[in-house]
Design a protein around this motif. Structure first.
Motif, PDB file in Angstrom:
ATOM      1  N   THR A   1      28.052  34.927  41.951  1.00 21.86           N
ATOM      2  CA  THR A   1      29.427  35.078  42.059  1.00 21.86           C
ATOM      3  C   THR A   1      30.177  33.555  42.235  1.00 21.86           C
ATOM      4  OG1 THR A   1      29.593  35.569  44.353  1.00 21.86           O
ATOM      5  CG2 THR A   1      29.569  37.371  42.933  1.00 21.86           C
ATOM      6  N   LEU A   2      29.295  32.617  42.781  1.00 21.63           N
ATOM      7  CA  LEU A   2      29.841  31.335  42.937  1.00 21.63           C
ATOM      8  C   LEU A   2      30.018  30.727  41.519  1.00 21.63           C
ATOM      9  CD1 LEU A   2      30.828  28.828  44.316  1.00 21.63           C
ATOM     10  CD2 LEU A   2      28.514  28.236  44.650  1.00 21.63           C
ATOM     11  N   TYR A   3      28.959  31.095  40.615  1.00 24.30           N
ATOM     12  CA  TYR A   3      28.538  30.550  39.103  1.00 24.30           C
ATOM     13  C   TYR A   3      29.590  31.153  38.568  1.00 24.30           C
ATOM     14  CZ  TYR A   3      26.786  30.110  34.639  1.00 24.30           C
ATOM     15  OH  TYR A   3      27.061  29.917  33.094  1.00 24.30           O
ATOM     16  N   THR A   4      29.922  32.409  38.348  1.00 25.67           N
ATOM     17  CA  THR A   4      31.018  33.053  37.688  1.00 25.67           C
ATOM     18  C   THR A   4      32.377  32.873  38.050  1.00 25.67           C
ATOM     19  OG1 THR A   4      30.825  35.366  38.924  1.00 25.67           O
ATOM     20  CG2 THR A   4      29.596  35.099  36.990  1.00 25.67           C
ATOM     21  N   LEU A   5      32.517  32.449  39.400  1.00 26.87           N
ATOM     22  CA  LEU A   5      33.837  31.856  39.791  1.00 26.87           C
ATOM     23  C   LEU A   5      34.119  30.525  39.268  1.00 26.87           C
ATOM     24  CD1 LEU A   5      35.219  32.510  43.303  1.00 26.87           C
ATOM     25  CD2 LEU A   5      36.273  30.680  41.825  1.00 26.87           C
ATOM     26  N   TRP A   6      33.034  29.563  39.272  1.00 30.38           N
ATOM     27  CA  TRP A   6      33.218  28.272  38.697  1.00 30.38           C
ATOM     28  C   TRP A   6      33.571  28.438  37.173  1.00 30.38           C
ATOM     29  CZ3 TRP A   6      29.857  26.542  34.723  1.00 30.38           C
ATOM     30  CH2 TRP A   6      30.122  25.242  34.291  1.00 30.38           C
ATOM     31  N   GLN A   7      33.034  29.451  36.289  1.00 35.03           N
ATOM     32  CA  GLN A   7      33.292  29.554  34.912  1.00 35.03           C
ATOM     33  C   GLN A   7      34.846  29.816  34.883  1.00 35.03           C
ATOM     34  OE1 GLN A   7      30.409  32.837  34.044  1.00 35.03           O
ATOM     35  NE2 GLN A   7      29.457  31.468  32.551  1.00 35.03           N
ATOM     36  N   MET A   8      35.498  30.745  35.656  1.00 38.34           N
ATOM     37  CA  MET A   8      36.921  30.824  35.554  1.00 38.34           C
ATOM     38  C   MET A   8      37.807  29.871  35.934  1.00 38.34           C
ATOM     39  SD  MET A   8      36.929  34.922  36.957  1.00 38.34           S
ATOM     40  CE  MET A   8      38.408  35.325  36.486  1.00 38.34           C
ATOM     41  N   VAL A   9      37.294  28.991  36.903  1.00 39.02           N
ATOM     42  CA  VAL A   9      37.923  27.624  37.103  1.00 39.02           C
ATOM     43  C   VAL A   9      37.919  26.890  36.038  1.00 39.02           C
ATOM     44  CG1 VAL A   9      38.051  25.816  38.727  1.00 39.02           C
ATOM     45  CG2 VAL A   9      37.572  28.056  39.452  1.00 39.02           C
ATOM     46  N   GLU A  10      36.786  26.767  35.404  1.00 40.86           N
ATOM     47  CA  GLU A  10      36.842  25.816  34.059  1.00 40.86           C
ATOM     48  C   GLU A  10      37.584  26.332  32.849  1.00 40.86           C
ATOM     49  OE1 GLU A  10      34.781  23.072  33.249  1.00 40.86           O
ATOM     50  OE2 GLU A  10      34.884  22.802  35.461  1.00 40.86           O
ATOM     51  N   MET A  11      37.571  27.883  32.720  1.00 41.30           N
ATOM     52  CA  MET A  11      38.192  28.358  31.740  1.00 41.30           C
ATOM     53  C   MET A  11      39.926  28.463  31.563  1.00 41.30           C
ATOM     54  SD  MET A  11      35.771  31.448  30.183  1.00 41.30           S
ATOM     55  CE  MET A  11      35.358  32.171  31.665  1.00 41.30           C
ATOM     56  N   HIS A  12      40.382  28.083  33.109  1.00 45.79           N
ATOM     57  CA  HIS A  12      41.663  28.230  33.185  1.00 45.79           C
ATOM     58  C   HIS A  12      42.331  27.467  32.184  1.00 45.79           C
ATOM     59  CE1 HIS A  12      45.421  28.874  35.580  1.00 45.79           C
ATOM     60  NE2 HIS A  12      45.349  27.503  35.546  1.00 45.79           N
ATOM     61  N   GLU A  13      42.101  26.312  31.962  1.00 50.12           N
ATOM     62  CA  GLU A  13      42.863  25.265  31.158  1.00 50.12           C
ATOM     63  C   GLU A  13      41.831  24.666  30.119  1.00 50.12           C
ATOM     64  OE1 GLU A  13      45.909  22.807  33.500  1.00 50.12           O
ATOM     65  OE2 GLU A  13      44.007  22.955  34.750  1.00 50.12           O
ATOM     66  N   MET A  14      41.004  25.648  29.243  1.00 45.57           N
ATOM     67  CA  MET A  14      39.945  25.247  28.194  1.00 45.57           C
ATOM     68  C   MET A  14      41.039  24.931  27.073  1.00 45.57           C
ATOM     69  SD  MET A  14      38.613  28.808  27.000  1.00 45.57           S
ATOM     70  CE  MET A  14      38.947  29.728  28.255  1.00 45.57           C
ATOM     71  N   VAL A  15      42.125  25.537  26.977  1.00 43.49           N
ATOM     72  CA  VAL A  15      43.050  25.039  25.744  1.00 43.49           C
ATOM     73  C   VAL A  15      44.160  23.943  26.383  1.00 43.49           C
ATOM     74  CG1 VAL A  15      44.548  25.685  23.970  1.00 43.49           C
ATOM     75  CG2 VAL A  15      42.682  27.064  24.997  1.00 43.49           C
ATOM     76  N   PRO A  16      43.995  22.790  25.937  1.00 37.74           N
ATOM     77  CA  PRO A  16      45.152  21.806  26.172  1.00 37.74           C
ATOM     78  C   PRO A  16      46.313  22.182  25.970  1.00 37.74           C
ATOM     79  CG  PRO A  16      43.279  20.728  24.899  1.00 37.74           C
ATOM     80  CD  PRO A  16      43.049  22.108  24.956  1.00 37.74           C
ATOM     81  N   GLY A  17      47.177  22.040  27.027  1.00 38.32           N
ATOM     82  CA  GLY A  17      48.620  22.496  27.032  1.00 38.32           C
ATOM     83  C   GLY A  17      48.817  23.847  27.221  1.00 38.32           C
ATOM     84  N   LYS A  18      47.773  24.512  27.524  1.00 40.01           N
ATOM     85  CA  LYS A  18      47.831  26.056  27.919  1.00 40.01           C
ATOM     86  C   LYS A  18      47.201  26.449  29.152  1.00 40.01           C
ATOM     87  CE  LYS A  18      47.253  30.867  25.968  1.00 40.01           C
ATOM     88  NZ  LYS A  18      48.948  31.156  26.459  1.00 40.01           N
ATOM     89  N   ARG A  19      47.737  27.402  30.148  1.00 38.17           N
ATOM     90  CA  ARG A  19      47.211  27.621  31.119  1.00 38.17           C
ATOM     91  C   ARG A  19      46.948  29.445  31.113  1.00 38.17           C
ATOM     92  NH1 ARG A  19      49.316  24.719  36.512  1.00 38.17           N
ATOM     93  NH2 ARG A  19      47.635  25.774  37.281  1.00 38.17           N
ATOM     94  N   PHE A  20      45.838  29.728  31.347  1.00 33.93           N
ATOM     95  CA  PHE A  20      45.506  31.278  31.462  1.00 33.93           C
ATOM     96  C   PHE A  20      45.763  31.610  32.804  1.00 33.93           C
ATOM     97  CE2 PHE A  20      42.926  29.828  28.044  1.00 33.93           C
ATOM     98  CZ  PHE A  20      43.628  30.549  26.925  1.00 33.93           C
ATOM     99  N   ASP A  21      47.093  32.014  33.108  1.00 33.83           N
ATOM    100  CA  ASP A  21      47.499  32.179  34.454  1.00 33.83           C
ATOM    101  C   ASP A  21      46.991  33.472  35.250  1.00 33.83           C
ATOM    102  OD1 ASP A  21      48.798  29.698  34.792  1.00 33.83           O
ATOM    103  OD2 ASP A  21      50.580  30.509  33.743  1.00 33.83           O
ATOM    104  N   ARG A  22      46.582  34.177  34.304  1.00 31.87           N
ATOM    105  CA  ARG A  22      46.273  35.776  34.642  1.00 31.87           C
ATOM    106  C   ARG A  22      44.940  36.016  34.353  1.00 31.87           C
ATOM    107  NH1 ARG A  22      51.580  35.039  33.627  1.00 31.87           N
ATOM    108  NH2 ARG A  22      53.015  35.858  35.099  1.00 31.87           N
ATOM    109  N   TYR A  23      44.166  37.071  34.791  1.00 32.31           N
ATOM    110  CA  TYR A  23      43.143  37.635  34.312  1.00 32.31           C
ATOM    111  C   TYR A  23      42.926  38.063  32.886  1.00 32.31           C
ATOM    112  CZ  TYR A  23      37.988  38.779  35.241  1.00 32.31           C
ATOM    113  OH  TYR A  23      36.727  38.770  35.417  1.00 32.31           O
ATOM    114  N   HIS A  24      43.985  38.761  32.600  1.00 33.38           N
ATOM    115  CA  HIS A  24      43.965  39.582  31.372  1.00 33.38           C
ATOM    116  C   HIS A  24      44.278  38.610  29.991  1.00 33.38           C
ATOM    117  CE1 HIS A  24      48.475  39.633  30.918  1.00 33.38           C
ATOM    118  NE2 HIS A  24      48.539  39.726  32.184  1.00 33.38           N
ATOM    119  N   GLU A  25      45.096  37.461  30.565  1.00 28.46           N
ATOM    120  CA  GLU A  25      45.324  36.500  29.450  1.00 28.46           C
ATOM    121  C   GLU A  25      44.275  35.724  28.976  1.00 28.46           C
ATOM    122  OE1 GLU A  25      48.362  33.958  31.090  1.00 28.46           O
ATOM    123  OE2 GLU A  25      49.892  35.205  31.262  1.00 28.46           O
TER     124      GLU A  25
END
Length: 450
Positions: free
Chosen positions: A83-107
């Motif tokens: 779960t620490l590993y998968t949480l790290w993935q989510m933190v990394e993916m939050h701003e994987m597209v420059p200029g955009k933030r995935f603010d919600r899980y469903h986004e």
């Protein structure tokens, strides 16, 4: 983490500008998740502690009694690491597209799986977890208040039904639920995080003080092999419930400011590391010492088993109440955001205090009503939760990672993600089976409106 992230397989415009209309900007500035982005890294720490260290920590010794020493320790450690590993993935993916933030899980789900499919995959599971946890915490808060009353009120105190204690607990949320966003509940969340560490410490230190009981047994309680296997499956569901914080992690990260030079993942990850250290300090001593002292005679709530000293256990129960008040708010905020987004963006209601007042009060009333009707809801959650807790926490982030980054076959990233997916799917399949059996076995003792 050691796994390297690959570059996205698509070109991005680094000079991307905000293309939202003034109306859309005003709505986003009003919605709970996106209205305030000035959180510090320590907000991430105590929000994650409050979300993660639920009252489920108190049932971990009981889960250990159904898993046994070897498998129990292995499941706890593997769950912590995965779960620490998968949480790290989510933190990394939050701003994987420059200029955009995935603010919600469903986004994030929509980005990985497509507009419609992403919604259909993520939203139902996220709602099962968040609404389910809120209902469980209604019951937990009510039971802890009832236990506190029973401990401090000596005869001739009359017995008060659990229903009334749930209503007392809910009355707090009819007030707190009108705090507009995550940052506004940071004080409540901090108090909850401190309380979770406090009652966990009370649970394992009081157990340690009592010492190993003279008649302690570490064998499986069930008389048959079938019973033992089903109990094992059910205990896996209890452990999955204890690691349910991923459902609000992107929403927490959305509150942290971000620039191209200083992305939000830096402070967010720092907070997550602190939170996971606190999780380990809560989970492992409670689970291992509680089981070591009481063996398979432990109750599904270690505080019930302890009973004495009375003042200490009464205090611990009040700590639980304060903690689940904060946890309820953390899990309710994304639900408020979903409801208000649908009403304002899809149904074109104007953003207003009255809209928020009505929707949030209705949600609190709904969770209170279900908690009063089904005070055994936590037993049902072992069944329903298996379908949602395991995917959203253990393997959905891995599937998204594989879908977006497409790591090379047999690379470290590819292997790690597939191991997590296999373990998560196994957990998703077996824990509802165990939960269903425990519901059937205990059905004769269930009482509606108790």
């Amino acid at each position: 983490m050691s796994t390297q992230s690959q570059n996205p397989p698509y070109a991005v415009d680094k000079t991307q500008v905000d293309k939202r209309s003034e109306k859309e900007k005003a709505i986003d500035a009003w919605l709970p998740i996106t209205s305030s982005r000035n959180a510090k890294w320590w907000y991430s720490a105590f929000h994650n502690v409050t979300a993660m260290v639920g009252a489920g920590v108190l049932s971990l010794p009981y889960a250990m009694s159904e898993l046994g020493w070897g498998p129990g320790v292995a499941v706890l450690v593997i769950s912590w690491v995965v779960t620490l590993y998968t949480l790290w993935q989510m933190v990394e993916m939050h701003e994987m597209v420059p200029g955009k933030r995935f603010d919600r899980y469903h986004e994030l789900g929509q980005h990985a799986f497509g507009e419609k499919l992403g919604l259909y995959i993520v939203v139902p599971q996220q709602l099962v977890v968040e609404v389910g946890v809120c209902i469980v915490y209604m019951v937990t808060g009510g039971k802890s208040l009832q236990k506190f009353h029973k401990l401090v009120c000596i005869d001739p105190c009359k017995h008060i039904k659990l229903t009334f204690f749930i209503m007392i607990f809910a009355s707090v949320h009819f007030v707190l639920s009108h705090l507009p966003n995550f940052n506004s509940i940071s004080g409540v969340s901090l108090a909850a995080a401190v309380m979770s560490l406090s009652y966990s410490t009370i649970a394992w230190t009081a157990s340690l003080d009592k010492g190993v009981q003279p008649d302690v047994e570490y064998g499986y309680k069930a008389k048959s092999t079938v019973g033992t296997v089903f109990n094992f499956f059910s205990a896996l569901g209890d452990v999955a419930f204890a690691y349910a914080g991923h459902n609000v992690v992107l929403e927490i990260q959305a509150t942290i400011p971000s620039t191209p030079e200083k992305p939000s993942k830096g402070p967010m990850w720092k907070g997550v590391i602190v939170a996971y250290i606190v999780v380990a300090l809560c989970y492992f001593p409670v689970a291992l010492i509680g089981y070591w002292v009481y063996g398979n005679g432990v109750d599904d709530n270690i505080l019930v088993t302890l009973e004495k000293p009375t003042w200490l256990i009464a205090m611990a129960n009040m700590f639980v109440v304060v903690h689940v008040i904060g946890s309820y708010q953390i899990y309710a905020m994304p639900v408020f955001d979903m409801m208000e987004t649908v009403l304002v963006k899809k149904l074109n209601f104007p953003p207003s205090f009255m809209l928020r007042f009505i929707t949030r009060n209705l949600y609190v009333a709904f969770t209170m009503f279900i908690g009063i009707c089904f005070p055994f809801f936590s037993g049902l959650l072992g069944f329903f939760g298996g379908f949602a807790f395991a995917p959203t926490t253990y393997f959905l982030p891995c599937i998204m990672w594989l879908s977006i980054y497409k790591p090379k076959k047999w690379s470290l990233s590819w292997i790690t993600n597939w191991i997590c997916i296999v373990l998560g799917i196994a957990l998703m399949v077996v824990s509802p089976i165990g939960g269903l059996r425990s519901i059937i076995v205990q059905a004769k003792t269930y009482k509606f409106f108790s």
